[in-house]
Design a protein around this motif. Structure first.
Motif, PDB file in Angstrom:
ATOM      1  N   ASP A 176     -60.526 115.071  93.711  1.00 31.51           N
ATOM      2  CA  ASP A 176     -61.801 114.928  94.591  1.00 31.51           C
ATOM      3  C   ASP A 176     -61.748 116.236  95.470  1.00 31.51           C
ATOM      4  O   ASP A 176     -61.103 117.222  95.182  1.00 31.51           O
ATOM      5  CB  ASP A 176     -61.720 113.806  95.574  1.00 31.51           C
ATOM      6  N   GLY A 177     -63.002 116.422  96.119  1.00 32.72           N
ATOM      7  CA  GLY A 177     -62.875 117.962  96.969  1.00 32.72           C
ATOM      8  C   GLY A 177     -62.096 117.693  98.279  1.00 32.72           C
ATOM      9  O   GLY A 177     -61.545 116.748  98.669  1.00 32.72           O
ATOM     10  N   GLY A 178     -62.216 118.869  99.058  1.00 33.96           N
ATOM     11  CA  GLY A 178     -61.402 118.925 100.345  1.00 33.96           C
ATOM     12  C   GLY A 178     -59.952 118.904 100.285  1.00 33.96           C
ATOM     13  O   GLY A 178     -59.285 118.889  99.210  1.00 33.96           O
ATOM     14  N   ILE A 179     -59.187 118.307 101.317  1.00 32.61           N
ATOM     15  CA  ILE A 179     -57.708 118.134 101.442  1.00 32.61           C
ATOM     16  C   ILE A 179     -57.218 116.916 100.351  1.00 32.61           C
ATOM     17  O   ILE A 179     -56.142 117.497  99.648  1.00 32.61           O
ATOM     18  CB  ILE A 179     -57.517 117.717 102.892  1.00 32.61           C
ATOM     19  N   THR A 180     -58.086 116.020 100.064  1.00 28.88           N
ATOM     20  CA  THR A 180     -57.864 115.104  99.287  1.00 28.88           C
ATOM     21  C   THR A 180     -57.672 115.771  97.793  1.00 28.88           C
ATOM     22  O   THR A 180     -56.759 115.220  96.924  1.00 28.88           O
ATOM     23  CB  THR A 180     -58.950 113.989  99.074  1.00 28.88           C
ATOM     24  N   GLY A 181     -58.355 116.633  97.496  1.00 29.34           N
ATOM     25  CA  GLY A 181     -58.398 117.321  96.129  1.00 29.34           C
ATOM     26  C   GLY A 181     -57.311 118.267  96.010  1.00 29.34           C
ATOM     27  O   GLY A 181     -56.413 118.222  94.990  1.00 29.34           O
ATOM     28  N   ILE A 182     -56.839 118.871  97.241  1.00 28.69           N
ATOM     29  CA  ILE A 182     -55.546 119.872  97.021  1.00 28.69           C
ATOM     30  C   ILE A 182     -54.421 118.558  96.915  1.00 28.69           C
ATOM     31  O   ILE A 182     -53.496 119.134  96.070  1.00 28.69           O
ATOM     32  CB  ILE A 182     -55.549 120.578  98.267  1.00 28.69           C
ATOM     33  N   SER A 183     -54.219 117.759  97.807  1.00 31.90           N
ATOM     34  CA  SER A 183     -53.206 116.701  97.552  1.00 31.90           C
ATOM     35  C   SER A 183     -53.208 116.111  96.069  1.00 31.90           C
ATOM     36  O   SER A 183     -52.195 116.154  95.515  1.00 31.90           O
ATOM     37  CB  SER A 183     -53.486 115.646  98.489  1.00 31.90           C
ATOM     38  N   LEU A 184     -54.348 115.902  95.367  1.00 33.18           N
ATOM     39  CA  LEU A 184     -54.252 115.269  94.233  1.00 33.18           C
ATOM     40  C   LEU A 184     -53.965 116.305  92.956  1.00 33.18           C
ATOM     41  O   LEU A 184     -52.957 116.036  92.271  1.00 33.18           O
ATOM     42  CB  LEU A 184     -55.743 114.817  93.874  1.00 33.18           C
ATOM     43  N   MET A 185     -54.010 117.646  93.305  1.00 30.50           N
ATOM     44  CA  MET A 185     -53.438 118.778  92.385  1.00 30.50           C
ATOM     45  C   MET A 185     -52.248 118.582  92.372  1.00 30.50           C
ATOM     46  O   MET A 185     -51.337 118.801  91.721  1.00 30.50           O
ATOM     47  CB  MET A 185     -54.362 120.105  92.706  1.00 30.50           C
TER      48      MET A 185
END
Length: 299
Positions: free
Chosen positions: A53-62
């Motif tokens: 997903d986007g945002g901090i959630t996207g960074i965490s997912l990566m």
């Protein structure tokens, strides 16, 4: 001895004292439900299929896909400093609601980390994962919190440069999806873009507004303090409208301002922090032209 009846003031105070705990419990309940739904979307649909997903959630997912470290750890650790900033910029109620939502989200993803995915079909994962994610995050936003510190970052940056919060978030997400393309593959990156788009639209529906601006009228005896807090917290200018009470006949000033959808929950939190009894009326604005709205910081 004649019985004395309790005064109306005492009855109202009792009702207020009873309503506050009920309101808090209800708020925490729905934030819990929203965070759990978002956690299910992340761990049982998106993470197993390398979709972000986007945002901090996207960074965490990566980071989770690269390191195999549980998603909940990254969600909590990366968001924590931004929650502190949110506490200073918006207020303790916003920070508490956000912290609680992120904690529940982190615990949910941690609990589901080893649970088998619902589907390995990327298209199904995008559709159902995005729907659930938008529903969950939308519930938390509606209750005055957030599960992603990217919005707080965007607000801070927008106060320094002449770029809207929405544009900053878009730039952040473009960078995230480009990086995801190199790290996870371009197929995953393109699936992720659709996931983000669908989730954002569902979230818009949950919080009752698409991309329209919102005009807000606030009636409070502490209008100067409230107007100053709106300016300091959201960077929004306000207008005083002279008014007279229909019953009390007292002259006062009403606060009027225009904000974006994502700013609305923050504005309510700021106003309630100062005057819990303030009257807040919100209307959807289909178009805003002229004035300083475009130059001010918007979500």
């Amino acid at each position: 001895m004649a019985e004395t009846k309790p005064s109306i003031g005492k009855i109202n105070r009792r009702k207020e004292n009873l309503s506050k705990p009920v309101e808090l419990i209800s708020k925490l309940f729905f934030i819990t439900i929203g965070a759990i739904i978002a956690g299910v979307a992340l761990e049982l649909f998106l993470v197993p299929n390398a979709i972000i997903d986007g945002g901090i959630t996207g960074i965490s997912l990566m980071l989770t896909n690269i390191t195999n470290i549980p998603l909940g750890i990254f969600l909590f650790v990366i968001n924590l400093p931004f929650l502190f900033v949110g506490y200073r910029q918006v207020g303790k109620k916003f920070a508490f609601a956000s912290l609680y939502g992120i904690v529940v989200l982190s615990l949910t993803t941690g609990y589901l980390h080893h649970v088998e995915a619902f589907t390995n079909d990327k298209l199904l994962a995008v559709l159902f994962g995005a729907l659930l994610l938008g529903l969950g995050v939308g519930l938390v936003l509606r209750l005055g919190g957030t599960t992603d510190g990217a919005e707080i970052v965007a607000i801070l940056i927008s106060k320094k440069v002449n770029v809207s919060v929405g544009q900053i978030i878009l730039i952040i997400n473009i960078v995230i999806f480009i990086v995801a393309g190199f790290l996870l593959g371009w197929d995953s990156a393109m699936y992720s873009i659709f996931t983000y788009y669908i989730a954002s639209k569902v979230m818009d529906i949950i919080v009752q507004g698409l991309d329209e601006s919102k005009s807000v009228t606030v009636i409070t005896r502490q209008y100067e303090e409230v107007a100053e807090a709106i300016m300091n917290s959201l960077g929004r200018s306000t207008t005083y409208l002279y008014a007279r009470g229909g019953i009390s006949k007292e002259e006062t000033q009403v606060i009027y301002c225009v904000v974006s959808r994502l700013e609305l929950s923050m504005l309510k939190t700021v106003v309630r922090e100062i005057d819990p009894k303030a009257f807040i009326a919100v209307e959807t604005v289909s178009d805003v032209t002229g004035g300083s709205f475009a130059d001010e910081k918007a979500h």
